[in-house]
Design a protein around this motif. Structure first.
Motif, PDB file in Angstrom:
ATOM      1  N   SER A  14      32.552  50.017  26.410  1.00 29.99           N
ATOM      2  CA  SER A  14      31.980  49.568  25.153  1.00 29.99           C
ATOM      3  C   SER A  14      32.916  48.625  24.404  1.00 29.99           C
ATOM      4  N   ARG A  15      34.198  48.603  24.787  1.00 33.11           N
ATOM      5  CA  ARG A  15      35.133  47.692  24.152  1.00 33.11           C
ATOM      6  C   ARG A  15      34.746  46.234  24.423  1.00 33.11           C
ATOM      7  N   GLY A  16      33.981  46.001  25.464  1.00 38.09           N
ATOM      8  CA  GLY A  16      33.477  44.661  25.732  1.00 38.09           C
ATOM      9  C   GLY A  16      34.470  43.739  26.386  1.00 38.09           C
ATOM     10  N   ALA A  17      35.413  44.278  27.157  1.00 33.36           N
ATOM     11  CA  ALA A  17      36.385  43.434  27.838  1.00 33.36           C
ATOM     12  C   ALA A  17      35.669  42.489  28.803  1.00 33.36           C
ATOM     13  N   PRO A  18      36.178  41.289  28.996  1.00 30.71           N
ATOM     14  CA  PRO A  18      35.538  40.337  29.907  1.00 30.71           C
ATOM     15  C   PRO A  18      35.505  40.845  31.343  1.00 30.71           C
ATOM     16  N   GLU A  19      34.589  40.266  32.118  1.00 29.85           N
ATOM     17  CA  GLU A  19      34.489  40.545  33.544  1.00 29.85           C
ATOM     18  C   GLU A  19      34.783  39.257  34.307  1.00 29.85           C
ATOM     19  N   PHE A  20      35.366  39.414  35.500  1.00 28.98           N
ATOM     20  CA  PHE A  20      35.921  38.291  36.249  1.00 28.98           C
ATOM     21  C   PHE A  20      35.221  38.161  37.600  1.00 28.98           C
ATOM     22  N   ASN A  21      35.129  36.924  38.112  1.00 38.48           N
ATOM     23  CA  ASN A  21      34.429  36.721  39.378  1.00 38.48           C
ATOM     24  C   ASN A  21      35.342  36.812  40.598  1.00 38.48           C
ATOM     25  N   SER A  22      36.646  37.030  40.380  1.00 42.60           N
ATOM     26  CA  SER A  22      37.572  37.242  41.493  1.00 42.60           C
ATOM     27  C   SER A  22      38.790  37.989  40.960  1.00 42.60           C
ATOM     28  N   THR A  23      39.749  38.234  41.819  1.00 42.92           N
ATOM     29  CA  THR A  23      40.839  39.169  41.542  1.00 42.92           C
ATOM     30  C   THR A  23      41.709  38.758  40.361  1.00 42.92           C
ATOM     31  N   VAL A  24      42.042  39.740  39.527  1.00 35.77           N
ATOM     32  CA  VAL A  24      43.040  39.595  38.470  1.00 35.77           C
ATOM     33  C   VAL A  24      44.367  40.109  39.020  1.00 35.77           C
ATOM     34  N   TRP A  25      45.381  39.227  39.041  1.00 31.92           N
ATOM     35  CA  TRP A  25      46.683  39.569  39.615  1.00 31.92           C
ATOM     36  C   TRP A  25      47.761  39.809  38.565  1.00 31.92           C
TER      37      TRP A  25
END
Length: 358
Positions: A14-25
């Motif tokens: 619910s915090r609404g953090a972004p979503e990513f289309n590939s790996t976060v390193w």
């Protein structure tokens, strides 16, 4: 024991953090801003998709993506904040169309600085302390000067610190810095020509090997974290392990997992652990133990250990074969951020990034 800071997965979502289309390193905090680096090319927040090529900044409280929009040509694998500067390291060759060979710096306004060292190979880790910026990875030279997989720069000027002359015989994967010591972890077997298998400490000033620190790392060291009680390491090998060491390099505790431990973050006296494991041993063991006599508890890709290496009840349950690749803690807000290749936390959609705490 200080209780681990966490919130349940529903509140995390619910915090609404972004979503990513590939790996976060890589992840770094500055105030209420979270910086993320990786291999992604777009970020979704509050129903809108933003083009963000391997670097992004967003508000930790709301998840709103900020206007900062540098373009990295190649994967970003490390981030570090020092005062008003943000440092990035990785495999990239350009930022915003300008040559930046594996290292870059942004000023307090987010503008790319003129600092442009030339690194002969990839950078996987950054650490900042004692007026220096330390970078490590797998490379043989920096700005034409021979450097064996680790280098130091002066933070104020950006100049190569020619008095710091540490050299490892192969890849350095991780760094952690204290007032007098720079800890190194990786695949190496020698540091400055002396046997130092996978884990070592050198002076923050001149890079000389600290021979009073004599650990025996059981496998490749993938990450390091400093706590009030000493050093913790993340390792692979047969199963995975998180290991706590004293300043002399003696083992304080070892905790076994059924897969590699890739990353660590310390908040207070709690060590957060990420990787591609699915289970953690119910008991803390010695480093020589090969099995888990007490049996395993479910801890899918994320776990937390107390100051004595004992498993806590924190169990957010990430998913994916690769799992969690980056953890970062912000003591000021008691936040812990996780990045990687997962797509869910606790069964709720959480594409490659999650923020806990508050």
């Amino acid at each position: 024991m200080v209780a681990p800071a966490f919130i349940n997965p529903a509140r995390a979502a619910s915090r609404g953090a972004p979503e990513f289309n590939s790996t976060v390193w890589a992840i770094a905090f500055r105030g209420n801003t979270v910086y993320a680096g990786g291999s992604f090319t777009s970020v979704k927040s509050h129903g809108r998709t933003y083009v963000r090529k391997r670097l992004v900044a967003f508000d930790a409280r709301t998840g709103a993506v900020l206007p900062w929009n540098p373009v990295a040509k190649g994967t970003v694998r490390a981030l570090a904040v020092a005062g008003g500067s943000l440092y990035a390291g990785g495999d990239f060759t350009e930022i915003n169309g300008l040559r930046r060979s594996k290292l870059a710096r942004f000023d307090s306004s987010g503008k790319l600085s003129r600092w442009a060292p030339r690194v002969s190979g990839g950078v996987t880790s950054l650490a900042i302390g004692q007026g220096r910026v330390y970078a490590a990875g797998q490379f043989s030279s920096v700005d034409g000067a021979r450097r064996g997989n680790i280098v130091a720069f002066r933070h104020a000027s950006g100049a190569l610190d020619r008095g710091f002359r540490t050299a490892a015989d192969t890849r350095v994967r991780a760094l952690a810095v204290t007032r007098t010591r720079l800890y190194l972890g990786g695949d190496f077997h020698k540091v400055n020509g002396t046997v130092a298998r996978r884990l070592a400490a050198v002076s923050t000033g001149d890079g000389r090997l600290i021979k009073a620190f004599r650990p025996v790392a059981p496998a490749t060291v993938m990450d390091l974290a400093v706590s009030p009680s000493g050093l913790s390491t993340a390792t692979g090998g047969p199963g995975g392990r998180a290991v706590g060491y004293t300043p002399a390099g003696r083992v304080r505790w070892t905790h076994l997992f059924d897969g590699d431990v890739h990353t660590l973050a310390v908040l207070g006296r709690t060590t957060y652990v990420g990787g591609h494991f699915d289970r953690a041993c119910k008991s803390t063991s010695t480093i020589s133990q090969r099995g888990c006599k007490a049996g395993y508890a479910s801890r899918v890709k994320l776990a937390a250990l107390d100051d004595r290496g004992r498993l806590t009840g924190w169990n957010p349950r990430a998913n994916g074969a690769i799992g969690v690749q980056a953890l970062s803690a912000d003591p000021a807000h008691r936040w812990v951020a996780a990045g990687g290749a997962f797509t869910a936390i606790g069964g709720s959609s959480r594409e490659r990034f999650a923020l806990f705490g508050g």
